[in-house]
Design a protein around this motif. Structure first.
Motif, PDB file in Angstrom:
ATOM      1  N   UNK A  39       5.653  19.039  33.413  1.00  0.00           N
ATOM      2  CA  UNK A  39       6.003  17.621  33.311  1.00  0.00           C
ATOM      3  C   UNK A  39       7.113  17.401  32.289  1.00  0.00           C
ATOM      4  N   UNK A  40       7.007  18.056  31.128  1.00  0.00           N
ATOM      5  CA  UNK A  40       8.051  17.905  30.120  1.00  0.00           C
ATOM      6  C   UNK A  40       9.374  18.446  30.637  1.00  0.00           C
ATOM      7  N   UNK A  41       9.336  19.604  31.293  1.00  0.00           N
ATOM      8  CA  UNK A  41      10.566  20.176  31.847  1.00  0.00           C
ATOM      9  C   UNK A  41      11.168  19.245  32.889  1.00  0.00           C
ATOM     10  N   UNK A  42      10.307  18.596  33.690  1.00  0.00           N
ATOM     11  CA  UNK A  42      10.787  17.677  34.708  1.00  0.00           C
ATOM     12  C   UNK A  42      11.456  16.463  34.082  1.00  0.00           C
ATOM     13  N   UNK A  43      10.861  15.936  33.003  1.00  0.00           N
ATOM     14  CA  UNK A  43      11.434  14.772  32.329  1.00  0.00           C
ATOM     15  C   UNK A  43      12.778  15.122  31.699  1.00  0.00           C
ATOM     16  N   UNK A  44      12.833  16.288  31.066  1.00  0.00           N
ATOM     17  CA  UNK A  44      14.087  16.713  30.439  1.00  0.00           C
ATOM     18  C   UNK A  44      15.163  16.907  31.507  1.00  0.00           C
ATOM     19  N   UNK A  45      14.791  17.506  32.633  1.00  0.00           N
ATOM     20  CA  UNK A  45      15.756  17.695  33.720  1.00  0.00           C
ATOM     21  C   UNK A  45      16.237  16.355  34.265  1.00  0.00           C
ATOM     22  N   UNK A  46      15.307  15.415  34.384  1.00  0.00           N
ATOM     23  CA  UNK A  46      15.676  14.078  34.850  1.00  0.00           C
ATOM     24  C   UNK A  46      16.620  13.399  33.862  1.00  0.00           C
ATOM     25  N   UNK A  47      16.334  13.571  32.559  1.00  0.00           N
ATOM     26  CA  UNK A  47      17.221  13.010  31.536  1.00  0.00           C
ATOM     27  C   UNK A  47      18.609  13.626  31.635  1.00  0.00           C
ATOM     28  N   UNK A  48      18.666  14.946  31.889  1.00  0.00           N
ATOM     29  CA  UNK A  48      19.952  15.624  32.025  1.00  0.00           C
ATOM     30  C   UNK A  48      20.744  15.036  33.185  1.00  0.00           C
ATOM     31  N   UNK A  49      20.061  14.851  34.299  1.00  0.00           N
ATOM     32  CA  UNK A  49      20.741  14.332  35.484  1.00  0.00           C
ATOM     33  C   UNK A  49      21.209  12.899  35.251  1.00  0.00           C
ATOM     34  N   UNK A  50      20.379  12.107  34.546  1.00  0.00           N
ATOM     35  CA  UNK A  50      20.748  10.712  34.292  1.00  0.00           C
ATOM     36  C   UNK A  50      21.942  10.608  33.360  1.00  0.00           C
ATOM     37  N   UNK A  51      22.084  11.600  32.467  1.00  0.00           N
ATOM     38  CA  UNK A  51      23.190  11.544  31.503  1.00  0.00           C
ATOM     39  C   UNK A  51      24.509  12.008  32.089  1.00  0.00           C
ATOM     40  N   UNK A  52      24.444  12.674  33.236  1.00  0.00           N
ATOM     41  CA  UNK A  52      25.676  13.166  33.848  1.00  0.00           C
ATOM     42  C   UNK A  52      26.412  12.018  34.522  1.00  0.00           C
ATOM     43  N   UNK A  53      27.723  11.925  34.357  1.00  0.00           N
ATOM     44  CA  UNK A  53      28.474  10.851  35.015  1.00  0.00           C
ATOM     45  C   UNK A  53      28.391  10.976  36.530  1.00  0.00           C
ATOM     46  N   UNK A  54      28.250   9.849  37.188  1.00  0.00           N
ATOM     47  CA  UNK A  54      28.179   9.846  38.646  1.00  0.00           C
ATOM     48  C   UNK A  54      29.548  10.194  39.222  1.00  0.00           C
ATOM     49  N   UNK A  55      29.624  11.262  39.994  1.00  0.00           N
ATOM     50  CA  UNK A  55      30.946  11.641  40.523  1.00  0.00           C
ATOM     51  C   UNK A  55      31.470  10.591  41.493  1.00  0.00           C
TER      52      UNK A  55
END
Length: 469
Positions: A395-411
């Motif tokens: 769950x923690x890894x999933x949240x961190x991965x989701x945070x990573x994706x959210x922080x990436x600029x939308x191409x």
């Protein structure tokens, strides 16, 4: 005459221990602890001040691993060197994971022993980052993780052990706790000093500071609403630069936010100690903070993650934390039941109980400050053992991965190709805008592929035979 460097030697093979003792003595070292693996050697080591510990690291490996771990706990300031008659890759990894810095083949000559010692204990001291004092920022993205406790104990250790003049700055704009943990009142607040520092001379500045019995000077947080003055980031940066010319060490305890004022401190810091606990929310917030710091230009090479055990049982292991935070190493401050009491009494643990578990770790960390972070020996090893249940880790890894994706600029979506065609009834083809044929069309129109009339085919000139087919 300088005293000979002291060394400990732990090995069950008596004949080999005698051989190595002779080599170490010939190389100019004094054998302070000399014995087999066991409680007696570890107890003697805890009482001795040694720079270097040689430990045999051979089968059975579980016993060797246990000894290295006990040595790392008993002598946190020492460099641990494992040795074996045949050191293979598997044993090397196990030794480093247990806390050793090196694993070597057993030296068989005095020249080999000298070469080993020269490699692990360079004679020249580490070169400071610059002529002025070292700036160390202690940061963290969550309250209650022991950030101020670590700041106070590091500062007290540096001053008490006469490593140089030390200033602790409390950067919290709203009644920070550094003064409480040191039982000191604030003579002048950080915010006021940042506004007035252009008028100070070094001696005037020092006279306005509070001073702890350990020798630490304190520039504290405001103690009244009248002192809660806004401080511009540029003023804070100038204050820190000014203080670093007056003190050998400037430690900065930051609030649990990453605002412009904290960023001003991070931008001038030689090393940033990013503090976290081994709990779910703290690890998640720390990933966010490290990512934001890097985004703002703070080099990961200038940061050291400090895992502070505030509870006897942690939710995650250092191995879990290293994986989540994507760090190769983490400095670990063990749980110490004396720590809460020391904070309540306003007596830093590194001074009042220097031999306690947390004090040993913090004193070892303090001794390494002032040099390039790459040279800070984070000897409390990151192990692969996990404490958290698999579903919690996932769950923690999933949240961190989701945070990573959210922080990436939308191409930006790829631009859709636009084609040229004739609006006339006799039109049979569509063309690229640069097509020579298309440019000669009368009454031409443009449209994306999906909006073209269905009877049109690709132009053979600009789109080719294959497209036309």
């Amino acid at each position: 005459m300088e005293p000979r460097p002291s060394v400990a030697l732990i090995d069950n093979a008596e004949a080999r221990r005698d051989l190595l003792s002779g080599l170490l003595t010939g190389a100019g070292h004094e054998i302070t602890v000399n014995g087999p693996h066991g409680i007696a050697a570890i107890s003697a080591l805890a009482k001795a001040a040694v720079r270097l510990v040689f430990v045999s690291f051979e089968e059975p490996l579980p016993r060797a691993i246990q000894t290295v771990e006990e040595v790392a706990s008993a002598a946190p300031d020492a460099v641990i060197v494992g040795f074996a008659d045949e050191a293979d890759t598997h044993a090397y990894r196990k030794a480093i994971a247990a806390g050793a810095k090196y694993l070597i083949d057993t030296p068989v000559s005095e020249s080999e022993m000298r070469a080993v010692i020269d490699a692990v204990l360079p004679a020249a001291p580490h070169t400071p980052l610059r002529d002025s004092g070292s700036v160390v920022v202690v940061a963290g993205q969550k309250g209650g993780i022991g950030k101020t406790t670590i700041s106070v104990n590091l500062a007290s250790s540096l001053a008490h052990e006469n490593r140089g003049s030390v200033l602790l700055i409390d950067l919290d704009p709203d009644f920070g706790d550094a003064g409480i943990l040191m039982d000191l009142n604030t003579n002048i607040s950080t915010s006021r000093a940042s506004r007035d520092q252009a008028e100070f001379e070094f001696e005037t500045f020092k006279r306005n500071l509070s001073m702890h019995d350990s020798g630490v000077f304190l520039l504290g947080a405001p103690q009244s609403f009248a002192e809660r003055l806004p401080a511009a980031p540029a003023d804070i940066e100038s204050l820190i630069a000014f203080a670093s010319r007056a003190f050998d060490y400037v430690l900065i305890d930051t609030p649990c936010v990453l605002n412009d004022t904290v960023m001003a401190a991070l931008n001038i810091a030689d090393v940033t100690l990013v503090t976290t606990t081994l709990e779910f929310a703290s690890l998640r917030n720390t990933t966010l903070m490290l990512r934001e710091m890097e985004h703002e230009g703070v080099s990961p090479a200038r940061t050291v993650v400090v895992a502070n055990h505030i509870d006897p049982v942690a939710g995650f292991s250092t191995g879990d934390a290293a994986e989540i935070l994507e760090r190769e190493s983490i400095w670990e401050v063990p749980y110490d039941r004396s720590m809460p009491r020391s904070t309540q009494l306003g007596a830093p643990l590194t001074v009042s109980h220097p031999k306690s578990a947390a004090s040993k770790s913090l004193r070892a960390l303090a001794s390494r400050l002032g040099h390039d972070p790459a040279q800070i020996d984070r000897r409390i090893a990151v192990r692969g053992v996990s404490l958290a249940p698999p579903d919690v880790r996932l769950r923690l890894a999933s949240i961190v991965r989701r945070d990573d994706e959210a922080s990436m600029p939308t191409p930006a979506p790829p631009e859709e190709a636009v084609y040229v065609f004739s609006a006339g009834k006799r039109a049979t083809a569509y063309h690229l805008e640069a097509c020579a044929v298309g440019r000669r069309l009368a009454g031409s129109s443009t449209a994306p592929r999906a909006a073209l009339p269905g009877n049109l085919r690709p132009c053979r000139v600009c789109l080719g035979d294959s497209a036309a087919a």
